[in-house]
Design an enzyme around this catalytic site. Structure first.
Site, PDB file in Angstrom:
ATOM      1  N   ASN A 192       0.844  -1.014  -0.063  1.00 38.07           N
ATOM      2  CA  ASN A 192      -0.145   0.238  -0.049  1.00 38.07           C
ATOM      3  C   ASN A 192       1.035   1.243  -0.050  1.00 38.07           C
ATOM      4  O   ASN A 192       1.451   1.656   1.092  1.00 38.07           O
ATOM      5  CB  ASN A 192      -0.981   0.098   1.321  1.00 38.07           C
ATOM      6  CG  ASN A 192      -1.959   1.197   1.245  1.00 38.07           C
ATOM      7  OD1 ASN A 192      -1.722   2.189   0.226  1.00 38.07           O
ATOM      8  ND2 ASN A 192      -2.773   0.918   2.409  1.00 38.07           N
TER       9      ASN A 192
ATOM     10  N   ARG B  84      -2.358  -1.916  -3.779  1.00 37.93           N
ATOM     11  CA  ARG B  84      -3.532  -1.295  -3.478  1.00 37.93           C
ATOM     12  C   ARG B  84      -3.556   0.115  -4.360  1.00 37.93           C
ATOM     13  O   ARG B  84      -2.456   0.903  -4.198  1.00 37.93           O
ATOM     14  CB  ARG B  84      -3.606  -0.685  -1.959  1.00 37.93           C
ATOM     15  CG  ARG B  84      -4.996   0.130  -1.945  1.00 37.93           C
ATOM     16  CD  ARG B  84      -4.950   0.764  -0.445  1.00 37.93           C
ATOM     17  NE  ARG B  84      -5.952   1.703  -0.337  1.00 37.93           N
ATOM     18  CZ  ARG B  84      -6.104   2.926   0.208  1.00 37.93           C
ATOM     19  NH1 ARG B  84      -5.240   3.411   0.905  1.00 37.93           N
ATOM     20  NH2 ARG B  84      -7.338   3.272   0.273  1.00 37.93           N
TER      21      ARG B  84
ATOM     22  N   HIS C  56     -13.138   2.680  -0.668  1.00 38.12           N
ATOM     23  CA  HIS C  56     -13.034   1.687   0.543  1.00 38.12           C
ATOM     24  C   HIS C  56     -13.828   0.554   0.111  1.00 38.12           C
ATOM     25  O   HIS C  56     -14.189  -0.231   0.963  1.00 38.12           O
ATOM     26  CB  HIS C  56     -14.099   2.343   1.729  1.00 38.12           C
ATOM     27  CG  HIS C  56     -13.248   3.594   2.699  1.00 38.12           C
ATOM     28  ND1 HIS C  56     -14.091   4.299   3.317  1.00 38.12           N
ATOM     29  CD2 HIS C  56     -12.171   3.605   2.847  1.00 38.12           C
ATOM     30  CE1 HIS C  56     -13.462   5.148   3.914  1.00 38.12           C
ATOM     31  NE2 HIS C  56     -12.007   4.868   3.484  1.00 38.12           N
TER      32      HIS C  56
ATOM     33  N   ARG D 158     -12.672  15.591   6.690  1.00 37.97           N
ATOM     34  CA  ARG D 158     -13.466  15.997   5.578  1.00 37.97           C
ATOM     35  C   ARG D 158     -14.849  16.407   5.868  1.00 37.97           C
ATOM     36  O   ARG D 158     -15.709  15.613   6.745  1.00 37.97           O
ATOM     37  CB  ARG D 158     -13.442  14.855   4.763  1.00 37.97           C
ATOM     38  CG  ARG D 158     -12.200  14.713   3.778  1.00 37.97           C
ATOM     39  CD  ARG D 158     -12.049  13.397   3.197  1.00 37.97           C
ATOM     40  NE  ARG D 158     -10.838  12.713   3.174  1.00 37.97           N
ATOM     41  CZ  ARG D 158     -10.819  11.237   3.050  1.00 37.97           C
ATOM     42  NH1 ARG D 158     -11.754  10.586   2.839  1.00 37.97           N
ATOM     43  NH2 ARG D 158      -9.657  10.820   3.335  1.00 37.97           N
TER      44      ARG D 158
ATOM     45  N   GLU E 210      -8.192  -4.973   5.046  1.00 43.00           N
ATOM     46  CA  GLU E 210      -7.950  -4.733   3.866  1.00 43.00           C
ATOM     47  C   GLU E 210      -6.728  -5.211   3.125  1.00 43.00           C
ATOM     48  O   GLU E 210      -7.084  -6.042   1.944  1.00 43.00           O
ATOM     49  CB  GLU E 210      -7.817  -2.937   3.552  1.00 43.00           C
ATOM     50  CG  GLU E 210      -9.083  -2.336   3.772  1.00 43.00           C
ATOM     51  CD  GLU E 210      -9.166  -0.863   3.738  1.00 43.00           C
ATOM     52  OE1 GLU E 210      -8.632  -0.364   4.953  1.00 43.00           O
ATOM     53  OE2 GLU E 210      -9.175  -0.145   2.876  1.00 43.00           O
TER      54      GLU E 210
END
Ligand code: AMP
Length: 373
Positions: free
Chosen positions: A7, A64, A153, A214, A354
């Site tokens: 990643n 990823r 996601h 955010r 993940e």
């Protein structure tokens, strides 16, 4: 199969080496390119990774990649054409796709014989029907500039939905789940029979739920107003909505642990932030119950979802009329199933993983027969 999952972010590389489902090694190279950091650039960082793990018998590298646009609906074996496509998508993910591309380039150079597979955050959401991804704007502009919902996601939502079906002892094809990934970034997803049918993030990860820094959903007029009336530049507005909004904007703190502590002390801003966060979640749960025509389960995951009983309780408070009842004791103890006996909808807490999902998708892509692209 032995699989190295990478990643690669702008200043870090997270890695995990799998042998089947076992983790053989994992680690993080941080502050790449910064004074005193672990590596001076991505090449050095990846070299460090390769040196620190036993690559004997490595079957594949899984990368990823955040943005796969409209093109990639599943894990994809990387060749020059795929690299070009990920490059073409940089305008849609200027912060995220470039570091992934560096990771891919270096890994291909260092391990030329090993198949490299891209697993996209957006891929799981390619199953959302057209009416769930189109924005109601000028169709010519939308098509010319690739403006639509993509969702993110996806790797986490896919993993968590499958784990939820397993927890319920039901076939995943026959299970409707609302998954709530509540980390520093946060998104909700409606999953019908292991297919994403709705998700809260949009063209970018800025849309939807309230997040650490955010804003999530807001009226686009806020942007015009901040520009025309408040005199902020577009860059300043983008920075404000992505880095200084959400919990951070409302309280000055982006970490739910701090928000909880301040709320316990009676801090008004933290109380409001917590309430705004949980109300938005409840609104999405209601929306997705309608989209799915009822759900078998609602599952919380990621940093906040896995660790904060108060958020889980508040987000689903008062929904007994919709068949959703959380058991306070199970919730406080953080059990895997936290709904009360007799709750029509099962409420679950599942730890997301993940990297394990990336390894699983890489293995599925490469077996039983070599992938064709
Ligand atoms: P993630 O992106 O999944 O790593 O989630 C990170 C966020 O989860 C942090 O910013 C915290 O707000 C939150 N978090 C993680 N652990 C806890 C905890 N034990 N209690 C409350 N919030 C937590």
């Amino acid at each position: 199969m032995k699989i190295l999952v990478l990643n690669t972010g702008s200043s870090s590389v997270k890695y995990r080496l799998f042998d089947g489902t076992d983790t053989e090694a994992k680690g993080l190279i941080e502050r790449i390119g910064e004074p005193g950091g672990d590596a001076s650039d991505h090449t050095e960082a990846l070299q460090r990774v390769m040196e620190s793990v036993d690559l004997n018998g490595l079957g594949a590298v899984g990368h990823r990649v955040v943005h796969g646009g409209s093109k990639f609906g599943s894990a994809t074996v990387i060749d020059d054409e795929v690299v070009q496509s990920v490059e073409d998508l940089v305008p849609l993910a200027p912060l995220h796709n470039p570091p992934a591309l560096s990771g891919i380039a270096v890994a291909r150079k260092l391990l030329p014989e090993v198949p490299q597979v891209a697993v996209f955050d957006t891929a799981f959401h390619q199953s959302i029907p057209a009416d769930g991804v189109a924005y109601a704007i000028d169709a010519d502009l939308a098509s010319r500039w690739q403006i639509r919902r993509y969702g993110f996601h996806g790797t986490s939502h896919a993993y968590v939905a499958r784990e939820t079906a397993a927890l319920l002892g039901r076939p995943v094809e026959d299970t409707k789940v609302i998954t709530l990934h509540l980390g520093n970034g946060a998104s909700a997803c409606a999953v019908d029979g292991s297919r994403s049918v709705a998700t809260s993030m949009g063209m970018s990860p800025l849309a939807g739920l309230v997040m650490g820094t955010r804003s999530g959903d807001l009226d686009p007029t806020v942007i015009f107003h901040l520009h025309r009336v408040a005199g902020l530049s577009l860059d300043e507005i983008e920075h404000s909505l992505t880095r200084n909004a959400g919990l951070q904007g409302l309280t000055g703190d982006n970490d739910m642990r701090t928000i909880q502590r301040r709320r316990d002390e009676g801090d008004e801003a933290a109380t409001l932030a917590f309430d705004v966060y949980c109300r938005r979640l409840k609104e999405y749960v209601g929306t997705y119950l309608a989209v799915l025509g009822g759900a078998d389960a609602i599952t919380f995951t990621a940093g906040v979802g896995e660790n904060v009983p108060a958020v889980r309780a508040a987000a689903l408070d008062g929904l007994a009329g919709l068949g959703i009842v959380v058991d306070p004791d199970r919730n406080a103890r953080g059990e895997r199933i936290i709904s009360a006996e007799g709750s029509a909808v099962t409420v679950c807490v599942v730890a997301t993983d993940e990297e394990a999902e990336i390894a699983r998708q890489v293995e599925a892509r490469l077996s039983p027969e070599p992938a064709k692209q």
